[in-house]
Design a protein around this motif. Structure first.
Motif, short mmCIF file in Angstrom:
data_model
loop_
_atom_site.label_atom_id
_atom_site.label_comp_id
_atom_site.label_asym_id
_atom_site.label_seq_id
_atom_site.Cartn_x
_atom_site.Cartn_y
_atom_site.Cartn_z
N THR A 251 0.83 -1.20 0.00
CA THR A 251 0.00 0.00 0.00
C THR A 251 0.87 1.26 0.00
O THR A 251 2.03 1.23 0.39
CB THR A 251 -0.92 0.08 1.25
OG1 THR A 251 -0.10 0.24 2.40
CG2 THR A 251 -1.76 -1.18 1.39
N VAL A 252 0.26 2.32 -0.46
CA VAL A 252 0.94 3.62 -0.47
C VAL A 252 1.28 4.02 0.96
O VAL A 252 2.39 4.46 1.26
CB VAL A 252 0.02 4.67 -1.12
CG1 VAL A 252 0.62 6.07 -0.97
CG2 VAL A 252 -0.22 4.34 -2.58
N PHE A 253 0.31 3.81 1.84
CA PHE A 253 0.49 4.12 3.26
C PHE A 253 1.73 3.40 3.81
O PHE A 253 2.55 4.00 4.51
CB PHE A 253 -0.77 3.68 4.01
CG PHE A 253 -0.73 3.90 5.49
CD1 PHE A 253 -0.73 5.17 6.02
CD2 PHE A 253 -0.72 2.81 6.35
CE1 PHE A 253 -0.70 5.35 7.39
CE2 PHE A 253 -0.69 2.99 7.72
CZ PHE A 253 -0.69 4.28 8.24
N ARG A 255 4.29 2.24 2.14
CA ARG A 255 5.50 2.71 1.48
C ARG A 255 6.09 3.92 2.20
O ARG A 255 7.30 4.12 2.24
CB ARG A 255 5.16 3.05 0.02
CG ARG A 255 6.32 3.54 -0.81
CD ARG A 255 7.36 2.48 -1.06
NE ARG A 255 6.90 1.34 -1.81
CZ ARG A 255 6.80 1.29 -3.14
NH1 ARG A 255 7.11 2.32 -3.86
NH2 ARG A 255 6.38 0.20 -3.73
N ARG B 365 11.21 2.22 -6.75
CA ARG B 365 10.51 2.87 -5.65
C ARG B 365 10.84 4.35 -5.57
O ARG B 365 10.01 5.16 -5.14
CB ARG B 365 10.83 2.16 -4.34
CG ARG B 365 10.20 0.77 -4.29
CD ARG B 365 10.80 -0.09 -3.21
NE ARG B 365 10.40 0.35 -1.88
CZ ARG B 365 9.73 -0.42 -1.01
NH1 ARG B 365 9.39 -1.64 -1.34
NH2 ARG B 365 9.42 0.03 0.17
N LEU B 372 2.69 8.51 -5.91
CA LEU B 372 2.32 7.09 -5.78
C LEU B 372 0.89 6.84 -6.23
O LEU B 372 0.53 5.73 -6.58
CB LEU B 372 2.52 6.64 -4.33
CG LEU B 372 3.98 6.34 -3.96
CD1 LEU B 372 4.15 6.22 -2.46
CD2 LEU B 372 4.46 5.07 -4.64
N SER B 376 -1.25 3.34 -7.97
CA SER B 376 -2.04 2.65 -6.95
C SER B 376 -3.52 2.91 -7.17
O SER B 376 -3.91 3.88 -7.83
CB SER B 376 -1.63 3.12 -5.56
OG SER B 376 -1.87 4.50 -5.43
N GLY B 379 -5.25 3.36 -2.68
CA GLY B 379 -4.16 3.23 -1.72
C GLY B 379 -3.42 1.92 -1.80
O GLY B 379 -2.48 1.70 -1.07
N ILE B 380 -3.85 1.02 -2.71
CA ILE B 380 -3.15 -0.26 -2.83
C ILE B 380 -2.25 -0.20 -4.05
O ILE B 380 -2.69 0.10 -5.17
CB ILE B 380 -4.15 -1.42 -2.96
CG1 ILE B 380 -4.93 -1.54 -1.64
CG2 ILE B 380 -3.42 -2.72 -3.26
CD1 ILE B 380 -6.12 -2.45 -1.73
N LEU B 381 -0.98 -0.47 -3.83
CA LEU B 381 0.00 -0.34 -4.90
C LEU B 381 -0.15 -1.45 -5.94
O LEU B 381 -0.43 -2.60 -5.60
CB LEU B 381 1.41 -0.41 -4.32
CG LEU B 381 1.87 0.81 -3.53
CD1 LEU B 381 3.11 0.46 -2.74
CD2 LEU B 381 2.13 1.97 -4.46
#
Lengths: 385, 517
Positions: A251-253, A255, B365, B372, B376, B379-381
């Protein structure tokens, strides 16, 4: 993948296997008795759960939370006290978790926004919450009698009529289902990677990994079936671990924690607010500590003022043994779990063998030191530091 | 036969998987200034690490002959005892200690029982400082003097060690033109006094100015050694040796299609220092940049250019910021960096290692970090998407790396810079502020970065380029602003701008101020 790379990547897994085999032999096979296998994770539930939160703190730059042992105690103490005066389980759980949320907000705010050094802030918390726990308990030990509270955390999944204590086929069925789900996830993941034109690695390597993981799941479930079945606490542990593994890796969170630990200035200039990241790390840590308080109090069946003493150190040690960098920015939940289980195996192996507590500390310390030395040296050799 | 103070013969050094040096030969005559040039990753620094003993004897093959005898340096002390001192690109000074303490660090002036003799320490430091033209007191803390002077302290430190052969690794990369000139002139003076020096630099005009002979390294091999007796060697000639091809034009040509639309504008922008809040670092700065335009910012160090850029970028620097900021004609109030990125602003820092990149993280990254959301969902990459995006930028920018999972810290400076640019291009800005985009990187990589800048303005984006290298600004910009001590000192169009005009704009401002005082 040549042998060197393999060993470097799976050092701690290999160490775990060696230690496990060593203690199995040393204890004449008693380590692998069904009851002991089943208890291994349950006994270390608090470590497994809190290490997930501790990893977040450590990721932000090698910071730790020293207050979690005390927070755990306070949460357990509140629950025990409330149950003791006749409150229902739901109220006890909610109040305990709410208090840990408040602690999390307070510490997260102080560390993230007021820039109190985490070490000092949580050291203060360690004393503060330990003292408060004793106040709540009036310095006594309070037993927990509430059945529904105990069942929620410490019962086993048994289907009446099918399962009995020494023979619970339901555990094997659950094990097989999980193994199949893991296999499907592996294949879907691989297909996705290839469909996107990215390198998926060799098929044989993936298959080997899958076979080993699935075999472990099946063997574990067979062991569980021989001792009361699947423990409910295992499900709680898995829920926390899987959520945190997902959050940190996908998740971005998640990361953000790696970014802040890797380079806080660059992270800030990339539009990510490091203050929020610190806040969430300490907030989630306290919440997990509170949750562990519930697990631990139910497992022991009573709470006293010294519950959770030095638990923070177990969580911290698990992270570092599991490969988290002492400078932040790297570390994974699966790695940390391996570290926690390694510690657990050593503890349990030595208790079964009959070594005293003192020696367990000596071995724990040595393992931690060796793991970190190995990490630093191997990184140095590859030119990373 | 020439009198060689140093001969490095058939030096070969292999890192796991890479041959960093392949049969390199270097001969340095006594009393000369020898320039070592080559692209990033050509092996210059590695060669000097072999010389100084950072890479100890045994980890390389080949011979070092110094003053006629074969040497085997196992550690830095060994080479320093012989009078070889290397000053590295990253200065090794401790900010919280005084100049004198730094100068004798590890080499303290002490009496028999080990007590440090402070009067001797400060006295000798002062003498060494006099030789390099430093007028500060030796009891000033390192953190209180500028980078240029810190560089001089390093040299004074070397002098205090009785140096015979001084090696300078990119001594001027963080100095402005004036300080650079001063440093080079000092080297020439030391040469008169009989000292030998090896200088590694990317600035070819300095090479021509100061070096007697020039050795070119490329991909870990010695290519050639050129004589430069008249100090007038053609820069193109050196470049040809470095890159193995002739770069016909150091600045790629571009169609100048500046739109009438103003992409970014600021008016009366005033910023105060974040700590010393009474100190004004930018005073009522106004400027604009059009779509499709490259606008340059010239000035000496401390002119307030970086401070201006960072304060405009979501107030990431400074205190008491006042003024007006407009994007596409709309006044905006950018509260933080996230807000700035959201409004289409990007700031690629001058210090990629400290403020730009996560060196311990992968290319992939780092590339996606500033936005980001693009890779994504909820919120999920999507790691597949992330990998593909990163790979696209690696391909488009010719970033040299075995894979996008490579740690950025393992890349050379030029390639790191490309990752930094990729990161900000990935954020899809309308206005891109580039702070020293080609600092410390080689000619080939510079050219590629210029091409990337041109591509961006061709797409109608606006680029603000802060640079300390005048030729670069003149070669790339449509307009150039000149700043001096926090004030706007001039504005030139590409047609009217020359190095002399810009320098004199800076200097006239100085003179006016002195007159005013």
């Amino acid at each position: 993948m040549n042998a060197k790379v393999f060993i470097k990547k799976y050092t701690m897994v290999i160490a775990l296997v060696i230690v496990f085999v060593f203690f199995t032999i040393l204890t004449g096979g008693r380590l692998v008795l069904a009851q002991n296998v089943s208890n291994l994770l349950l006994q270390n539930a608090y470590v497994l759960v809190m290490a997930c939160g501790m990893l977040l703190c450590i990721l932000t730059g090698g910071n730790v939370d020293l207050s979690v042992g005390s927070t755990l105690c306070l949460s357990g103490a509140l629950a025990a006290k409330l149950l003791n005066i006749g409150q229902p389980a739901g109220v006890a759980i909610l109040v305990s978790l709410a208090v840990s949320v408040v602690i999390g907000i307070a510490q997260g705010y102080l560390i993230g926004y007021i820039h109190i050094p985490p070490f000092i802030c949580t050291l203060a918390g360690m004393f503060l919450f330990r003292g408060l726990s004793r106040v709540v308990l009036s310095s006594k030990t309070i037993s927990i009698m509430n059945e529904s509270y105990l069942n929620l955390f410490t019962s086993y999944i048994q289907i009446p009529g099918v399962d009995e204590n020494q023979n619970c086929p339901s555990a094997i069925v659950i094990g097989i289902v999980v193994a199949v789900i893991v296999a499907i996830a592996f294949f879907i993941g691989r297909k996705n990677t290839i469909a996107h034109g990215n390198d998926a690695g060799s098929f044989a390597a993936m298959l080997a990994k899958l076979v080993i993981i699935d075999a472990l799941i099946i063997i574990y479930s067979v062991k569980l079936s021989q001792y009361k079945g699947v423990p409910v606490m295992l499900i709680w542990i898995l829920a926390v671990v899987l959520i945190f593994a997902f959050v940190t890796s996908s998740t971005v969170f998640g990361r953000y924690f790696y970014a802040v630990g890797g380079n806080e200035k660059a992270t800030k200039l990339s539009g990510i607010d490091p203050r929020r990241v610190y806040f969430w790390a300490y907030f989630l840590m306290s919440f997990l500590a509170g949750f562990s308080g519930l697990l631990q109090s139910a497992r022991i069946g009573s709470v006293d003022g010294s519950m959770g003493t030095s638990f923070e150190m177990d969580a911290i040690a698990s992270c570092f043994i599991g490969g988290a960098s002492a400078y932040g920015g790297s570390g994974t939940v699966p790695g940390v779990m391996v570290g926690a289980i390694l510690l657990g195996v050593i503890n349990q192996g030595m208790s079964i063998y009959g070594l005293s507590d003192q020696w367990q500390y000596v071995v724990k310390g040595a393992v931690l030191l060796i793991a970190v030395i190995f990490d630093v040296v191997s990184n140095h050799k590859t030119g990373k530091s | 036969m020439a009198d060689y103070i140093l001969e490095m013969k058939n030096i070969t050094k292999t890192w796991p998987g890479v041959k960093a040096l392949d049969d390199v030969n270097l001969q340095v005559e006594r009393g000369e200034i020898h320039a070592l040039v080559g692209e990033n990753g050509a092996g210059k620094s590695t060669l000097m690490n072999v010389l100084s003993g950072i890479i100890p004897f045994g980890e390389y093959t080949g011979d070092i002959v110094y003053n006629g005898k074969t040497c085997q340096f196992g550690k830095i002390k060994d080479s320093e005892n012989e009078g070889i001192v290397v000053i590295h690109q990253e200065l090794a000074l401790i900010p919280e200690l005084t100049i004198a303490e730094n100068m004798f660090l590890g080499n303290e002036r002490k009496n028999k029982i080990g007590k440090i003799d402070w009067s001797m320490t400060y006295g000798q430091a002062q003498e060494a400082m006099k030789r390099v033209g430093l007028k500060e007191s030796s009891s000033v803390l390192i953190k209180d003097i500028g980078t240029g002077k810190q560089q001089l302290v390093e040299i004074a430190k070397a002098l205090s060690k009785n140096v015979k052969l001084l090696v300078l690794d990119e001594p001027t990369s963080s100095l402005n033109e004036e300080d650079s000139k001063m440093l080079l002139d000092m080297l020439l003076r030391f040469k008169e006094e009989g000292m030998t020096a090896i200088i590694i630099t990317h600035k070819l005009n300095e090479v021509a100015y100061v070096a007697d002979r020039i050795t070119v390294l490329r991909d870990g091999s010695t290519i050639e050694t050129m004589d430069n007796p008249e100090h007038n060697i053609d820069e193109e000639r050196i470049i040809k040796g470095m890159v193995g091809r002739e770069i016909s034009n150091r600045y790629p040509s571009r169609e100048h299609k500046v739109s009438d639309e103003v992409a970014f504008e600021c008016k009366d922008w005033t910023v105060y220092h974040p700590v010393y809040t009474e100190k004004c670092v930018d005073n009522k700065i106004s400027f604009n940049v059009h779509k499709g335009e490259v606008v340059g910012f010239s000035g000496l160090q401390g002119a307030g250019r970086t401070e201006l850029a960072m304060s405009l970028f979501g107030k990431s620097y400074g205190s008491h910021i006042t003024g007006h900021e407009f994007i596409n004609g709309q006044e905006v109030n950018l509260k933080n960096e996230r807000d700035a990125i959201g409004h289409g602003l990007a700031y690629a820092t001058e210090d990629r290692k400290v403020n730009g990149l996560i060196l311990s993280d992968t290319i992939a990254r780092n590339t996606t970090m500033a936005k980001l959301a693009k890779v994504s969902k909820n919120g999920i990459l999507d790691s597949q998407l992330e990998h593909r995006a990163a790979q696209e930028y690696v391909d488009a920018m010719h970033t040299k790396t075995p894979s996008i999972d490579q740690m950025v810290g393992n890349l050379s400076g030029g390639n790191q810079q490309k990752v930094l640019l990729a990161k900000w291009m990935f954020a899809e800005p309308e206005v891109l502020i580039l702070d020293e985009p080609t600092r410390g990187i080689d000619v080939g990589a510079k050219y590629e970065i210029y091409c990337i800048i041109n591509e961006m303005v061709a797409q109608g984006k606006a680029v603000i380029m802060i640079s300390s290298e005048l030729p670069e600004l003149l070669g790339m910009c449509d307009r150039i602003y000149v700043m001096n001590e926090g004030e706007m000192a001039g504005e030139f169009t590409a047609e009217e701008a020359t190095q002399e005009k810009i320098m004199s704009a800076i200097l006239s401002k100085n003179r006016a101020q002195q007159g005013g005082n």
